[in-house]
Write an enzyme that holds these catalytic residues in place. Structure first.
Site, short mmCIF file in Angstrom:
data_model
loop_
_atom_site.label_atom_id
_atom_site.label_comp_id
_atom_site.label_asym_id
_atom_site.label_seq_id
_atom_site.Cartn_x
_atom_site.Cartn_y
_atom_site.Cartn_z
CG ASN A 143 20.44 6.84 9.15
OD1 ASN A 143 20.81 6.80 10.10
ND2 ASN A 143 21.25 7.65 8.21
CD1 TRP A 144 16.08 7.01 14.30
CD2 TRP A 144 16.54 7.02 16.48
NE1 TRP A 144 14.91 7.08 14.93
CE2 TRP A 144 15.23 7.01 16.37
CE3 TRP A 144 16.97 6.38 17.80
CZ2 TRP A 144 14.53 6.64 17.34
CZ3 TRP A 144 16.09 6.22 18.82
CH2 TRP A 144 14.60 6.39 18.52
CE LYS A 145 21.72 11.40 8.90
NZ LYS A 145 21.77 12.19 7.93
CG HIS A 168 24.35 7.71 4.91
ND1 HIS A 168 24.77 9.15 5.23
CD2 HIS A 168 23.05 7.70 5.01
CE1 HIS A 168 23.72 9.86 5.36
NE2 HIS A 168 22.63 9.27 5.41
CD GLU A 172 25.41 11.92 7.52
OE1 GLU A 172 24.93 11.13 8.57
OE2 GLU A 172 24.45 12.87 7.32
CD GLU A 182 20.05 9.34 2.29
OE1 GLU A 182 18.83 9.72 3.10
OE2 GLU A 182 21.08 8.92 2.84
N GLY A 237 20.36 17.11 5.55
CA GLY A 237 20.52 17.59 6.84
C GLY A 237 20.27 19.33 6.91
CB SER A 249 15.66 18.15 3.57
OG SER A 249 16.92 18.31 4.14
N GLY A 294 16.16 10.96 7.95
CA GLY A 294 16.93 11.48 9.11
C GLY A 294 16.37 12.05 10.32
P1 13P Z 1 17.82 14.43 6.88
O1 13P Z 1 16.45 13.65 6.73
O2 13P Z 1 17.96 14.77 8.31
O3 13P Z 1 18.04 15.29 5.92
O4 13P Z 1 18.91 13.27 6.56
C1 13P Z 1 18.84 12.26 5.67
C2 13P Z 1 19.62 11.37 5.66
O5 13P Z 1 20.81 11.33 5.67
C3 13P Z 1 19.07 9.59 6.08
O6 13P Z 1 19.93 8.88 5.72
#
Ligand code: 13P
Length: 247
Positions: A10-12, A93, A95, A162, A168, A199, A220
């Site tokens: 997930n590149w956000k 998600h 976020e 998640e 994050g 993570s 992420g």
């Molecule tokens: P990280 O791997 O950066 O903790 O992010 C996880 C995430 O939100 C993937 O959707």
């Protein structure tokens, strides 16, 4: 029977045309590890270009609107994602749940729209730090699942567990905690693949995969780095071989 492992990045809100070599490198690695399904959920602006340069993996979006079209400035429909070359979409998600105040009713509507447009869905669920500390993780995740799925079967759907507090940063749950949650998800929705997210790194991936009893990961930050993401891919492939033919 064990399910095919699934690794999704997930590149956000990261990445532009200059990052296409990363997509290509990950696609080439995916072709070298055909036993693992690999996908990258990219910013919408990159989906079509990524699909043109890369055949080794699935390309996904990170959200879609519940309506097929209309006066929704700034939004994108499931059919638009599909037309741009996406074959899956992330929904729910944390976020989006927190920054955009999305609730399970809205997520359920998006899920129906995505499936109707022919997209696979990775539905994200997970408890906050507060719920975790209060021992409410199972209750929260069960509720998110039943309300977001709203009677939809598992066809074309994968679930990403998640925990919000693990995203994050550098904390992850114990693999045993992940395994307990994977069991709960399996008991609530049958037949779906379950991945863990939060993570994940090349260092903790193998333990979370094997002892966490999941079918893969939603990654992420480490999916922005081809070398790290490919290392996670390799560790999943290796662990899958070891599980299926123990010495
Ligand atoms: P990280 O791997 O950066 O903790 O992010 C996880 C995430 O939100 C993937 O959707």
């Amino acid at each position: 029977m064990a399910k095919r492992p699934l690794l999704v990045g997930n590149w956000k809100m990261h990445g532009d045309g200059g990052d296409l070599p990363t997509v290509i490198a990950i696609g080439e690695a995916a072709r070298r590890h055909p036993a693992v399904d690999v996908a990258l959920c990219l910013p919408a602006t990159l989906i079509e270009r990524a699909g043109r340069v890369c055949l080794g993996l699935a390309i996904g979006g990170q959200d879609c609107h519940a309506e097929p079209n209309g006066a929704h400035t700034g939004d994108i429909s499931a059919a638009m994602l599909r037309e741009a070359g996406a074959s899956l979409v992330l929904l729910g998600h944390s976020e989006r749940r927190h920054d955009h105040h999305e609730n399970d009713v809205l997520i359920a509507a998006k899920l129906r729209a995505a499936r109707a447009a022919g997209l696979d869905v990775m539905l994200c669920v997970g408890e906050t730090a507060e719920d975790h500390a209060a021992g409410r993780s199972a209750e929260v995740v069960r509720q998110q699942l039943t309300r977001s799925l709203a009677g939809m079967g598992g066809q074309g759907i994968a679930i990403a567990y998640e925990p919000v507090w693990a995203i994050g940063g550098d904390r992850t749950p114990d693999p045993a905690e992940v395994a307990a949650m994977a069991g709960l998800i399996r008991d609530t929705v049958s037949g779906v693949r379950i991945v863990y997210g939060g993570s994940v790194t090349p260092d903790n991936g193998a333990a979370l995969f094997v002892d966490g009893g999941v079918d893969g990961f939603l990654v992420g930050r480490q999916s922005l780095d081809a070398e790290a993401f490919i290392a996670i891919l390799k560790s999943i492939d290796l662990a899958t071989r070891q599980i299926s033919s123990p010495s």
